[in-house]
Scaffold this motif. Structure first.
Motif, short mmCIF file in Angstrom:
data_model
loop_
_atom_site.label_atom_id
_atom_site.label_comp_id
_atom_site.label_asym_id
_atom_site.label_seq_id
_atom_site.Cartn_x
_atom_site.Cartn_y
_atom_site.Cartn_z
N ASP A 80 0.84 -1.19 -0.04
CA ASP A 80 0.01 -0.08 -0.12
C ASP A 80 0.70 1.32 -0.11
O ASP A 80 0.64 2.22 -0.84
N GLU A 81 1.88 1.08 0.70
CA GLU A 81 2.40 2.36 1.21
C GLU A 81 3.97 2.90 -0.02
O GLU A 81 4.11 3.91 0.24
N VAL A 82 4.51 1.75 -0.17
CA VAL A 82 5.54 2.07 -1.05
C VAL A 82 5.26 2.90 -2.33
O VAL A 82 4.25 2.87 -3.00
N ASP A 83 6.47 3.60 -2.76
CA ASP A 83 6.24 4.41 -4.14
C ASP A 83 7.06 3.38 -5.11
O ASP A 83 8.24 3.08 -4.95
N LEU A 84 6.46 2.92 -6.09
CA LEU A 84 6.87 2.31 -7.29
C LEU A 84 7.45 2.74 -8.20
O LEU A 84 7.88 2.32 -9.14
N THR A 85 7.36 4.45 -8.20
CA THR A 85 7.96 4.92 -9.24
C THR A 85 9.40 4.72 -9.59
O THR A 85 10.20 4.60 -8.84
N GLY A 86 9.70 4.48 -10.81
CA GLY A 86 11.02 4.24 -11.31
C GLY A 86 11.41 2.81 -11.26
O GLY A 86 12.85 2.66 -11.28
N PHE A 87 10.70 1.98 -10.70
CA PHE A 87 11.15 0.66 -10.30
C PHE A 87 10.54 -0.23 -11.60
O PHE A 87 9.27 -0.20 -11.99
N ASP A 88 11.21 -1.31 -11.98
CA ASP A 88 10.87 -2.21 -13.21
C ASP A 88 10.06 -3.45 -12.22
O ASP A 88 9.12 -4.13 -12.97
N CYS A 89 10.47 -3.81 -11.09
CA CYS A 89 9.95 -4.94 -10.44
C CYS A 89 9.84 -4.68 -8.93
O CYS A 89 10.55 -3.87 -8.57
N LEU A 90 8.71 -5.44 -8.63
CA LEU A 90 8.44 -5.41 -6.97
C LEU A 90 8.65 -6.61 -6.51
O LEU A 90 8.26 -7.83 -7.01
N ALA A 91 9.55 -7.17 -5.46
CA ALA A 91 9.84 -8.57 -4.95
C ALA A 91 9.60 -8.40 -3.41
O ALA A 91 9.59 -7.51 -2.79
N LEU A 92 9.36 -9.35 -2.91
CA LEU A 92 8.80 -9.76 -1.47
C LEU A 92 9.83 -10.55 -0.88
O LEU A 92 10.32 -11.42 -1.57
N ALA A 93 10.22 -10.07 0.38
CA ALA A 93 11.17 -10.83 1.21
C ALA A 93 10.73 -11.12 2.48
O ALA A 93 10.12 -10.13 3.29
N ASP A 94 11.06 -12.41 3.19
CA ASP A 94 10.77 -12.50 4.78
C ASP A 94 12.23 -12.37 5.02
O ASP A 94 13.24 -11.76 4.64
N GLN A 95 12.24 -12.21 6.43
CA GLN A 95 13.44 -11.68 7.39
C GLN A 95 14.47 -12.66 7.65
O GLN A 95 15.59 -12.28 8.04
N ASP A 96 14.01 -13.97 7.29
CA ASP A 96 15.01 -14.97 7.84
C ASP A 96 15.74 -15.97 6.70
O ASP A 96 16.35 -17.07 7.09
N ASP A 97 15.64 -15.55 5.70
CA ASP A 97 16.00 -16.60 4.60
C ASP A 97 17.45 -16.17 4.19
O ASP A 97 17.95 -15.02 4.66
N LEU A 98 17.96 -16.72 3.06
CA LEU A 98 19.30 -16.42 2.50
C LEU A 98 19.11 -16.45 1.14
O LEU A 98 18.74 -17.57 0.52
#
Length: 306
Positions: A80-98
């Motif tokens: 909802d809150e991030v600004d996607l302007t200027g990005f080609d892609c959006l990725a999701l990340a958890d806090q505990d992976d590698l």
């Protein structure tokens, strides 16, 4: 290079978060920015994230203090809150992976190759003991699988900008309706498929999916996750989530969906014999058919689980 905005949902994650963020910032052949949202924590996660953002301009932290109570509402807040302007892609990340260094570049290449705008992949789950296991979700997609399962862990998701912008607009107008959703990744995949967006599931794992006692979801490996899935079938939770997702994606009146979405016995019986269209893996299709038959005959108050 593709410009990728990574949104990371955190909660009491100081034990693993530094290593995970390092693996994200070391991605090759992409330009990465990271936005972090911290569910109110007591282990110093918020302070660490803010200090990191001060040192590294690639990292930003959303305002603190909110209590989300789970990963799904935290990710919806990020989208909802991030600004996607200027990005080609959006990725999701958890806090505990590698993440492997080529994770994001591989996702961008696969979407370019397949023409898809949504991407997910298999992962390699690993445990403190050193045990590893491939989590395989890359079976061929079926016409209705998106209403009944996700396409792999949400931490593998990468969305091209057109899909990300459309999803963001939809999340902003459905904030209240999204509160009961238990799995943000399942819903994102379902919404994308329901809207006609092409999605690809990569058979090659490009991240290590950490398993530990505090995993909210985890790899569904072993007896305990199996018993949990059986219980969720038995009490109608799974059918309720599928029905909720059908309504949120605007499919509740579709002739295929309406009968079982309303908990009708005949609808569940019909659904049982269309299991091949509802799950990707053959084994899961058989289990899905049996669970539908069980719910049709033995689940009380079928009309209320939806």
């Amino acid at each position: 290079m593709p410009r990728v905005l990574v949104v990371l949902a955190a909660f009491n994650g100081i034990k693993f978060l530094p290593a995970q963020l390092e693996s994200i910032l070391c991605q090759q052949d992409v330009a990465v920015q990271v936005a972090i949202s911290v569910d109110r924590s007591i282990d110093g996660t918020q302070a660490w994230a803010e200090e990191t953002a001060q040192r590294d301009p690639r990292v930003s932290v959303l305002p603190s203090g909110q209590v989300f109570g789970g990963a799904a509402p935290n990710f919806f807040r990020l989208i909802d809150e991030v600004d996607l302007t200027g990005f080609d892609c959006l990725a999701l990340a958890d806090q505990d992976d590698l993440w492997y260094p080529d994770k994001l570049a591989r996702a961008c290449q696969q979407m370019q190759h397949t023409g898809a705008v949504g991407y997910s992949s298999n992962v390699t789950a690993f445990w403190p003991s050193g045990r590893e296991r491939l989590i395989d979700k890359a079976q061929p997609q079926q016409p209705w699988d998106f209403l009944f399962e996700g396409p792999g862990p949400g931490c593998t998701f990468v969305l091209k900008q057109p899909l990300a912008l459309a999803l963001q607009a939809w999340v902003r107008t459905h904030a209240e309706q999204l509160q009961p959703v238990g799995f943000h990744d399942w819903l994102i995949y379902a919404w994308a498929r329901a809207q006609g967006y092409a999605w690809t599931i990569d058979a090659h794992p490009h991240m290590l999916y950490r398993q530990h006692a505090d995993n909210q979801i985890g790899a569904n490996a072993g007896l305990r996750p199996l018993l949990l899935r059986i219980r969720r079938v038995a009490d109608g939770w799974g059918l309720g989530q599928a029905s909720l997702i059908a309504r949120l994606t605007g499919l509740e009146t579709h002739p295929f969906v309406a009968p079982w979405c309303q908990g009708q016995r005949l609808g569940l019986l019909r659904l049982a014999f269309r299991a091949g269209q509802c799950r990707r893996r053959r084994r899961d299709q058989v289990l899905f058919m049996l669970s539908c038959l069980w719910m049709a005959f033995f689940l009380p108050n079928r009309g209320h689980v939806a």
